[in-house]
Design an enzyme around this catalytic site. Structure first.
Site, PDB file in Angstrom:
ATOM      1  N   LYS A  77       0.558  -1.334   0.170  1.00 51.88           N
ATOM      2  CA  LYS A  77       0.064  -0.104   0.144  1.00 51.88           C
ATOM      3  C   LYS A  77       0.787   1.096   0.135  1.00 51.88           C
ATOM      4  O   LYS A  77       0.443   2.131  -0.712  1.00 51.88           O
ATOM      5  CB  LYS A  77      -1.082  -0.150   1.275  1.00 51.88           C
ATOM      6  CG  LYS A  77      -2.060  -1.202   0.861  1.00 51.88           C
ATOM      7  CD  LYS A  77      -3.107  -0.703   1.806  1.00 51.88           C
ATOM      8  CE  LYS A  77      -2.706  -1.275   3.276  1.00 51.88           C
ATOM      9  NZ  LYS A  77      -3.909  -1.057   4.316  1.00 51.88           N
ATOM     10  N   ASP A 135      -9.827   3.639   3.005  1.00 44.49           N
ATOM     11  CA  ASP A 135      -9.773   3.398   4.733  1.00 44.49           C
ATOM     12  C   ASP A 135     -10.762   4.471   5.254  1.00 44.49           C
ATOM     13  O   ASP A 135     -11.575   4.144   6.046  1.00 44.49           O
ATOM     14  CB  ASP A 135      -8.396   3.452   5.252  1.00 44.49           C
ATOM     15  CG  ASP A 135      -7.702   2.070   4.791  1.00 44.49           C
ATOM     16  OD1 ASP A 135      -8.439   0.997   4.607  1.00 44.49           O
ATOM     17  OD2 ASP A 135      -6.420   2.007   4.736  1.00 44.49           O
TER      18      ASP A 135
END
Length: 285
Positions: A72, A108
């Site tokens: 990520k 997120d």
């Protein structure tokens, strides 16, 4: 139908490992529900091989991908463009391939906020305690501040320098940094506690924390979803707190990529949750 409508759209999860990932089950459920000619799979990509994998997806005409551990943060410089969500979090978990360009997003924060709204309707507060300060925490902090108007954070992390960088990055006035051994005292006055670490995850070290300093009306959230009922959430519910599980965040954060790749903002409902829990249960047998 036109040729573009008939053409199958493809997306994939890249990570290592990916064998127990729920994302293929999640997206396949939505593809079936909406009758979309699409496919979502998973591909194990070793550290150091992400760039080649992204080029392969671009060359074969995929719609995009999700990224999980360990890619990520490494993906940031590989993108042609970034959404503000990726810039704020410093990490990419959703890639949209548009006109041959790789555009990085981070869902997120969005997923957490939507899960919080579903699990604790009407929640509002001014102070939030955050355990851990990785990429997920940064996205969640940015969204809590922007979407929910949170004014004060208690940031609890093992590495003080990383925590202080977040304070500076977000200009978090009226916020405090706590050492890990101070984590229980940091809960005082918090309206929400969020575990953004992997502690409590199945196979990882347990999260050891006493919630006695947490005020009674506070909500407790855990981004860990394996197990579904983490020890933190079980302890919180025994004390009468509302608990928000990590599966809610996973389901809602998947919406962002799905809408970009397949053109539908999918519904998160009890049937989807039941399907994911069934998948988790089958893997534990």
């Amino acid at each position: 139908m036109t040729e573009s409508t008939d053409q199958m759209r493809r997306a994939v999860l890249l990570g290592y490992p990916v064998s127990h990932a729920l994302s293929p089950t999640l997206h396949s459920y939505w593809l079936d529900r909406y009758g979309i000619n699409g496919h979502y799979g998973a591909m194990a990509v070793l550290p150091g091989h992400l760039k080649q994998a992204l080029e392969m997806l671009r060359n074969r005409g995929d719609a995009g991908c999700n990224l999980t551990i360990p890619h990520k943060e490494d993906a940031m410089p590989m993108m042609d463009d970034h959404d503000e969500s990726a810039v704020m979090s410093g990490a990419v978990n959703t890639v949209v391939i548009q006109d041959g360009k790789l555009i990085g997003y981070n869902s997120d924060g969005f997923g957490f906020i939507e899960g919080l709204k579903a699990g604790a309707p009407g929640w509002s507060g001014e102070r939030v305690a955050i355990l851990g300060c990785g990429g997920a925490a940064r996205g969640i902090i940015a969204s809590l501040r922007g979407a929910m108007g949170v004014k004060s954070f208690a940031l609890i992390n093992r590495t003080r320098a990383k925590t202080e960088r977040i304070i500076k990055q977000f200009t978090l006035e009226n916020s405090e940094v706590f050492e890990w051994h101070e984590r229980e005292q940091a809960l005082a006055g918090a309206d929400l506690l969020v575990n953004c670490t992997s502690l409590g995850l199945m196979g990882e070290q347990p999260l050891e924390i006493n919630l006695d300093h947490l005020q009674q009306q506070a909500v407790v959230a855990d981004i860990v979803y394996r197990p579904y009922e983490t020890p933190l959430l079980a302890s919180a519910r025994l004390r009468g707190h509302i608990g928000v599980d990590g599966l809610a965040m996973l389901m809602h954060q998947g919406r962002l990529g799905f809408e970009h790749w397949f053109g539908v903002d999918p519904v998160v409902d009890d049937a989807l949750k039941a399907r994911l829990l069934e998948k988790m249960e089958s893997e534990s047998l």
